[in-house]
Motif scaffolding. Structure first.
Motif, PDB file in Angstrom:
ATOM      1  N   PHE A 526       0.841  -1.193   0.000  1.00 23.06           N
ATOM      2  CA  PHE A 526       0.000   0.000   0.000  1.00 23.06           C
ATOM      3  C   PHE A 526       0.878   1.245   0.000  1.00 23.06           C
ATOM      4  O   PHE A 526       1.929   1.282   0.646  1.00 23.06           O
ATOM      5  CB  PHE A 526      -0.898   0.034   1.241  1.00 23.06           C
ATOM      6  CG  PHE A 526      -1.786  -1.172   1.390  1.00 23.06           C
ATOM      7  CD1 PHE A 526      -2.986  -1.254   0.704  1.00 23.06           C
ATOM      8  CD2 PHE A 526      -1.425  -2.222   2.219  1.00 23.06           C
ATOM      9  CE1 PHE A 526      -3.810  -2.371   0.835  1.00 23.06           C
ATOM     10  CE2 PHE A 526      -2.233  -3.338   2.374  1.00 23.06           C
ATOM     11  CZ  PHE A 526      -3.430  -3.412   1.676  1.00 23.06           C
ATOM     12  N   ALA A 527       0.429   2.262  -0.716  1.00 22.57           N
ATOM     13  CA  ALA A 527       1.124   3.548  -0.727  1.00 22.57           C
ATOM     14  C   ALA A 527       0.086   4.654  -0.837  1.00 22.57           C
ATOM     15  O   ALA A 527      -0.890   4.543  -1.602  1.00 22.57           O
ATOM     16  CB  ALA A 527       2.111   3.627  -1.885  1.00 22.57           C
ATOM     17  N   ALA A 528       0.298   5.731  -0.082  1.00 23.65           N
ATOM     18  CA  ALA A 528      -0.666   6.827  -0.030  1.00 23.65           C
ATOM     19  C   ALA A 528      -0.370   7.868  -1.096  1.00 23.65           C
ATOM     20  O   ALA A 528       0.781   8.103  -1.473  1.00 23.65           O
ATOM     21  CB  ALA A 528      -0.639   7.482   1.347  1.00 23.65           C
ATOM     22  N   THR A 529      -1.419   8.493  -1.586  1.00 27.19           N
ATOM     23  CA  THR A 529      -1.335   9.709  -2.383  1.00 27.19           C
ATOM     24  C   THR A 529      -2.038  10.796  -1.581  1.00 27.19           C
ATOM     25  O   THR A 529      -2.652  10.511  -0.549  1.00 27.19           O
ATOM     26  CB  THR A 529      -2.019   9.542  -3.751  1.00 27.19           C
ATOM     27  OG1 THR A 529      -3.443   9.637  -3.583  1.00 27.19           O
ATOM     28  CG2 THR A 529      -1.664   8.217  -4.401  1.00 27.19           C
ATOM     29  N   PRO A 530      -1.995  12.057  -2.018  1.00 27.63           N
ATOM     30  CA  PRO A 530      -2.720  13.086  -1.269  1.00 27.63           C
ATOM     31  C   PRO A 530      -4.232  12.875  -1.223  1.00 27.63           C
ATOM     32  O   PRO A 530      -4.907  13.459  -0.374  1.00 27.63           O
ATOM     33  CB  PRO A 530      -2.371  14.371  -2.029  1.00 27.63           C
ATOM     34  CG  PRO A 530      -1.043  14.095  -2.646  1.00 27.63           C
ATOM     35  CD  PRO A 530      -1.122  12.650  -3.049  1.00 27.63           C
ATOM     36  N   LYS A 531      -4.780  12.015  -2.115  1.00 29.62           N
ATOM     37  CA  LYS A 531      -6.228  11.871  -2.196  1.00 29.62           C
ATOM     38  C   LYS A 531      -6.747  10.503  -1.774  1.00 29.62           C
ATOM     39  O   LYS A 531      -7.933  10.363  -1.461  1.00 29.62           O
ATOM     40  CB  LYS A 531      -6.694  12.157  -3.624  1.00 29.62           C
ATOM     41  CG  LYS A 531      -6.442  13.592  -4.069  1.00 29.62           C
ATOM     42  CD  LYS A 531      -6.943  13.816  -5.487  1.00 29.62           C
ATOM     43  CE  LYS A 531      -6.713  15.272  -5.920  1.00 29.62           C
ATOM     44  NZ  LYS A 531      -7.188  15.513  -7.307  1.00 29.62           N
ATOM     45  N   THR A 532      -5.895   9.473  -1.779  1.00 33.83           N
ATOM     46  CA  THR A 532      -6.381   8.132  -1.504  1.00 33.83           C
ATOM     47  C   THR A 532      -5.198   7.230  -1.181  1.00 33.83           C
ATOM     48  O   THR A 532      -4.094   7.702  -0.893  1.00 33.83           O
ATOM     49  CB  THR A 532      -7.170   7.583  -2.713  1.00 33.83           C
ATOM     50  OG1 THR A 532      -7.729   6.314  -2.384  1.00 33.83           O
ATOM     51  CG2 THR A 532      -6.291   7.459  -3.943  1.00 33.83           C
ATOM     52  N   VAL A 533      -5.426   5.919  -1.247  1.00 29.49           N
ATOM     53  CA  VAL A 533      -4.373   4.915  -1.089  1.00 29.49           C
ATOM     54  C   VAL A 533      -4.443   3.976  -2.283  1.00 29.49           C
ATOM     55  O   VAL A 533      -5.535   3.566  -2.703  1.00 29.49           O
ATOM     56  CB  VAL A 533      -4.539   4.113   0.224  1.00 29.49           C
ATOM     57  CG1 VAL A 533      -3.512   2.996   0.305  1.00 29.49           C
ATOM     58  CG2 VAL A 533      -4.420   5.031   1.429  1.00 29.49           C
ATOM     59  N   LEU A 534      -3.288   3.632  -2.844  1.00 33.42           N
ATOM     60  CA  LEU A 534      -3.204   2.658  -3.929  1.00 33.42           C
ATOM     61  C   LEU A 534      -2.712   1.331  -3.374  1.00 33.42           C
ATOM     62  O   LEU A 534      -1.999   1.291  -2.363  1.00 33.42           O
ATOM     63  CB  LEU A 534      -2.263   3.150  -5.025  1.00 33.42           C
ATOM     64  CG  LEU A 534      -2.635   4.461  -5.715  1.00 33.42           C
ATOM     65  CD1 LEU A 534      -1.604   4.803  -6.787  1.00 33.42           C
ATOM     66  CD2 LEU A 534      -4.029   4.398  -6.313  1.00 33.42           C
ATOM     67  N   ALA A 535      -3.094   0.233  -4.058  1.00 30.91           N
ATOM     68  CA  ALA A 535      -2.717  -1.098  -3.595  1.00 30.91           C
ATOM     69  C   ALA A 535      -2.141  -1.920  -4.734  1.00 30.91           C
ATOM     70  O   ALA A 535      -2.513  -1.746  -5.899  1.00 30.91           O
ATOM     71  CB  ALA A 535      -3.924  -1.812  -2.997  1.00 30.91           C
ATOM     72  N   PRO A 567      -0.887  -0.767  -9.834  1.00 25.33           N
ATOM     73  CA  PRO A 567      -1.704  -0.359  -8.701  1.00 25.33           C
ATOM     74  C   PRO A 567      -3.185  -0.311  -9.048  1.00 25.33           C
ATOM     75  O   PRO A 567      -3.547  -0.057 -10.192  1.00 25.33           O
ATOM     76  CB  PRO A 567      -1.180   1.037  -8.377  1.00 25.33           C
ATOM     77  CG  PRO A 567      -0.704   1.559  -9.697  1.00 25.33           C
ATOM     78  CD  PRO A 567      -0.149   0.367 -10.429  1.00 25.33           C
ATOM     79  N   VAL A 568      -3.982  -0.575  -8.046  1.00 28.30           N
ATOM     80  CA  VAL A 568      -5.425  -0.472  -8.208  1.00 28.30           C
ATOM     81  C   VAL A 568      -5.959   0.518  -7.181  1.00 28.30           C
ATOM     82  O   VAL A 568      -5.426   0.632  -6.075  1.00 28.30           O
ATOM     83  CB  VAL A 568      -6.115  -1.837  -8.032  1.00 28.30           C
ATOM     84  CG1 VAL A 568      -5.677  -2.801  -9.113  1.00 28.30           C
ATOM     85  CG2 VAL A 568      -5.839  -2.413  -6.649  1.00 28.30           C
ATOM     86  N   ALA A 607      -9.109  -8.457   1.166  1.00 25.91           N
ATOM     87  CA  ALA A 607      -9.088  -9.910   1.063  1.00 25.91           C
ATOM     88  C   ALA A 607      -9.109 -10.311  -0.402  1.00 25.91           C
ATOM     89  O   ALA A 607     -10.146 -10.230  -1.059  1.00 25.91           O
ATOM     90  CB  ALA A 607     -10.273 -10.529   1.798  1.00 25.91           C
ATOM     91  N   GLY A 608      -7.956 -10.659  -0.944  1.00 25.38           N
ATOM     92  CA  GLY A 608      -7.871 -11.201  -2.283  1.00 25.38           C
ATOM     93  C   GLY A 608      -7.707 -10.187  -3.383  1.00 25.38           C
ATOM     94  O   GLY A 608      -7.231 -10.514  -4.468  1.00 25.38           O
ATOM     95  N   THR A 609      -8.100  -8.947  -3.166  1.00 20.90           N
ATOM     96  CA  THR A 609      -7.967  -7.906  -4.183  1.00 20.90           C
ATOM     97  C   THR A 609      -7.444  -6.642  -3.527  1.00 20.90           C
ATOM     98  O   THR A 609      -7.233  -6.585  -2.319  1.00 20.90           O
ATOM     99  CB  THR A 609      -9.319  -7.589  -4.843  1.00 20.90           C
ATOM    100  OG1 THR A 609     -10.158  -6.898  -3.903  1.00 20.90           O
ATOM    101  CG2 THR A 609     -10.022  -8.847  -5.307  1.00 20.90           C
ATOM    102  N   GLY A 610      -7.284  -5.616  -4.330  1.00 25.85           N
ATOM    103  CA  GLY A 610      -6.861  -4.334  -3.790  1.00 25.85           C
ATOM    104  C   GLY A 610      -8.016  -3.447  -3.369  1.00 25.85           C
ATOM    105  O   GLY A 610      -7.804  -2.292  -3.021  1.00 25.85           O
TER     106      GLY A 610
END
Length: 687
Positions: A526-535, A567-568, A607-610
């Motif tokens: 996981f990594a954060a952006t200013p607007k959300t989190v990507l997985a 990333p999703v 669980a299983g996806t991003g």
């Protein structure tokens, strides 16, 4: 002008028994030479004569902050600064430059006054003294003793001591500032570091007890800061970020050049100081500067309001002549925008915020804890559930940056990852790892994984703390955010070597990525952006490896790796950027984060996806900042007072005591913090 050759700032050193060094934290005081003081009821102007005084030291904890400018601490290190003051422990703030700017102490909308750099430097000093006095005593006019001291670099500095709270000190080195955020200014810390000028001149404040101008070479500047460290013997040092990166659109430095190069001079001094015998061990924390304004607010309204009150005092908000100084009582430039560019509403650590520095060992109840002291890996061990912690042992190899992350391999061995700064020759940072020789065995030599960055000039060596996933067969995959704010990955070969860094995607990533593996062996990053989190997610039993270029993989282990999914978008709202992740049940992981402008802890399950499950609010409020440590639903996090708070599954937050570095770390049996005195603090759950 060619860059000067400097003496080596560090060398490899193995400390077999550092407990004796740590024991010295609580002992004695250090005499230093300083001048006599003015006994008036207003902040004294100082006199040049000297006498011996002793800094106050309590409870073995001594914090020293090094900043380029007056107000860097108030914008970027508060509320940590105010919490140190409230603790009653020793706090010293060191300002490298005079902060003279253009010499005009006015807001933009005010008529332009006559330029007077000495007067403006004095006004900023007055503002800092007022702000610290108010934080410490409630009275901004509480008097200071201003004295002149000799420096190790051959100049003089001003030392201010708060008379009512003599454990609080300010040190003004009064070097010339750049006068521009990113502009070409050879006569600056930047120019001195790069060797464009041989010496940097002083800019004395109008009322300073330092009377004679001086200048420092690059080596002399390092020696001067080292001398300050030797005077105050800190156990914890706060610095700005020495690798703030570049703006994605303009390519210019993302932070003020004085912040960046001031921190690099401080790094060099700390490396030299680490070689001095007989001093207490110390930890370091770096703080994000201007870039923190581009992220969601990290502080709750009450903390933000307190921080703004202090900034308004510094800014001479009411414009009354309470200090009786013709230079002025504060920084009127800040009065136009006391919150800065959304800086007052946040505080962020530049690395050093990992919550995965405690790891279960191979034996029953065995635990390890890892941190960085003196630029070296510090290792503590708990041999069993009823055993006491032993250590720390400082491992061989210097130059480690604050913050490490650890993982446990399938055979029970533990690997530790971090970043290391190279100061000899060209400045650079690289990812490094050390691995146990056998379960419960010694840690081997550091191995470099290199850096995804081409050179320091392209991105200021801006790489994050590593995040690590372990394949069930043993190989690991390591992820870092690079200077372009994308994710990079390096995968371990079957022979133990590592692949080159390759792109894993993402855009506008901030802070440190985190990783976790579920019970089925599926990996998540996981990594954060200013607007959300990507997985990023990988198949069960395999780590997330990132896109695999055709023909790039040669070993059997790499050949079996599959491209990552990601990333999703997770669908998560904005977070403050401080993340942690842990296994959750039989088929998932849980991501922990903070709600912006509140500090409250939230989580989401994967669980299983991003794609995230609905966001869960943890009951109660903790109103702090930084990453959250989690184990089996039990949580530990920094609370609003700066001390750790803990909560059981669904239970209320229980506040603790004492300030600590970075983030807590959790295990099934308890949680740990690293105190600002360099000691490991361990608390079993429920106590």
């Amino acid at each position: 002008m060619p860059r000067p050759t400097l003496p080596s700032f560090r060398r490899a050193l193995f400390v077999a028994a550092p407990l004796a060094v740590l024991a010295g934290i609580t002992g004695g005081t250090l005499a230093l030479t300083a001048g006599s003081s003015d006994a008036s009821d207003v902040p004294s102007r100082g006199v040049p004569e000297e006498k011996a005084v002793k800094p106050v030291r309590t409870h073995g904890e001594s914090v020293l902050q090094i900043m380029a400018h007056p107000d860097d601490d108030l914008f970027f290190m508060n509320p940590d600064t105010s919490q140190s003051i409230a603790s009653g422990r020793s706090l010293t703030s060191v300002y490298l430059t005079a902060g003279e700017s253009d010499g005009r102490n006015a807001r933009k909308q005010d008529p332009k006054p006559r330029a007077d750099k000495a007067a403006y430097a004095e006004a900023r000093q007055n503002g800092i003294r007022a702000a610290y006095a108010e934080m410490a005593t409630g009275n901004r006019t509480s008097p200071w003793d201003r004295t002149s001291i000799a420096t190790a670099g051959g100049g003089r500095a001003e030392l201010d001591t708060l008379r009512a709270k003599p454990q609080i000190s300010l040190v003004w080195l009064q070097l010339r500032e750049a006068g521009s955020i990113t502009g070409d200014r050879p006569h600056s810390l930047h120019g001195l570091w790069d060797g464009r000028v041989e010496r940097l001149e002083s800019q004395l404040a109008a009322g300073s007890p330092v009377r004679d101008d001086f200048s420092y070479t690059r080596t002399g500047t390092v020696e001067t800061i080292t001398g300050v460290l030797e005077r105050f013997r800190p156990t914890f040092v706060r610095l700005m970020d020495p690798t703030p990166g570049r703006n994605d659109q303009t390519g210019k430095l993302a932070d003020h050049q004085d912040h960046m190069y001031g921190a690099r001079f401080a790094q060099a001094a700390l490396a030299r100081y680490a070689e001095k015998p007989g001093r207490p061990a110390f930890a370091v924390q770096n703080y994000l500067g201007y870039p923190t304004g581009g992220m969601p607010h990290a502080l709750d309204p009450r903390t933000t309001a307190a921080k703004l009150r202090t900034l308004k005092t510094y800014a001479w908000w009411d414009h009354t002549d309470y200090c009786e100084d013709p230079a002025g009582c504060g920084d009127r430039k800040v009065a136009a925008r006391p919150a800065g560019h959304d800086w007052a509403q946040s505080i962020r650590y530049a690395r050093g915020g990992s919550a995965s520095w405690v790891q279960q060992g191979a034996g029953a109840g065995e635990l390890y804890a890892f941190s960085v002291l003196d630029g070296r890996l510090a290792v503590w061990r708990k041999a069993g559930a009823t055993a006491k912690w032993t250590g720390p042992i400082l491992r061989e190899g210097a130059g480690l940056d604050a913050g490490v992350t650890s993982v446990r391999l399938p055979d029970g061995r533990i690997a530790v990852f971090g970043t290391r700064t190279e100061l000899d020759g060209e400045y650079r940072r690289e990812v490094v790892t050390t691995l146990q020789s056998a379960p419960g065995g010694e840690f081997g030599a550091w191995r470099s994984l290199g850096s995804p960055e081409r050179d320091d000039a392209s991105s200021t060596s801006d790489i994050s703390l590593p995040a690590v996933l372990v394949d069930r067969a043993g190989p690991m995959a390591v992820y870092v955010r690079d200077g372009a704010h994308t994710l990079r990955v390096s995968v371990q070969h079957a022979d133990g070597g590592w692949s080159p860094w390759r792109p894993a995607g993402g855009k506008d990533l901030r802070g440190d990525p985190v990783a976790a593996t579920d019970a089925k062996g599926r990996g998540y990053v996981f990594a954060a952006t200013p607007k959300t989190v990507l997985a990023w997610t990988g198949p069960a039993g395999r780590p997330v490896t990132g896109p695999v270029p055709t023909g790039a993989l040669s070993t059997s282990a790499d050949a079996a790796a599959r491209p990552a999914t990601g990333p999703v978008p997770t669908g998560l709202p904005a977070t403050t950027g401080a993340l942690s992740a842990s296994a959750d049940g039989a088929d998932g992981v849980r991501l922990w984060f903070r709600k912006p402008a509140s500090g409250d802890v939230r989580s989401a399950r994967f669980a299983g996806t991003g794609h995230a499950s609905p966001v869960l609010d943890v009951p109660g409020t903790v109103a702090g900042h930084g990453a959250v440590a989690a184990s089996d639903g039990r949580l530990a996090a920094r609370g609003g007072t700066g001390a750790v708070s803990a909560a059981g599954p669904g239970g209320p937050w229980v506040p603790g005591r004492g300030l600590f570095a970075g983030a807590p770390a959790a295990a099934p049996t308890g949680f740990a913090t690293l105190g600002l005195d360099g000691r490991l603090n361990w608390s079993p759950w429920g106590r």
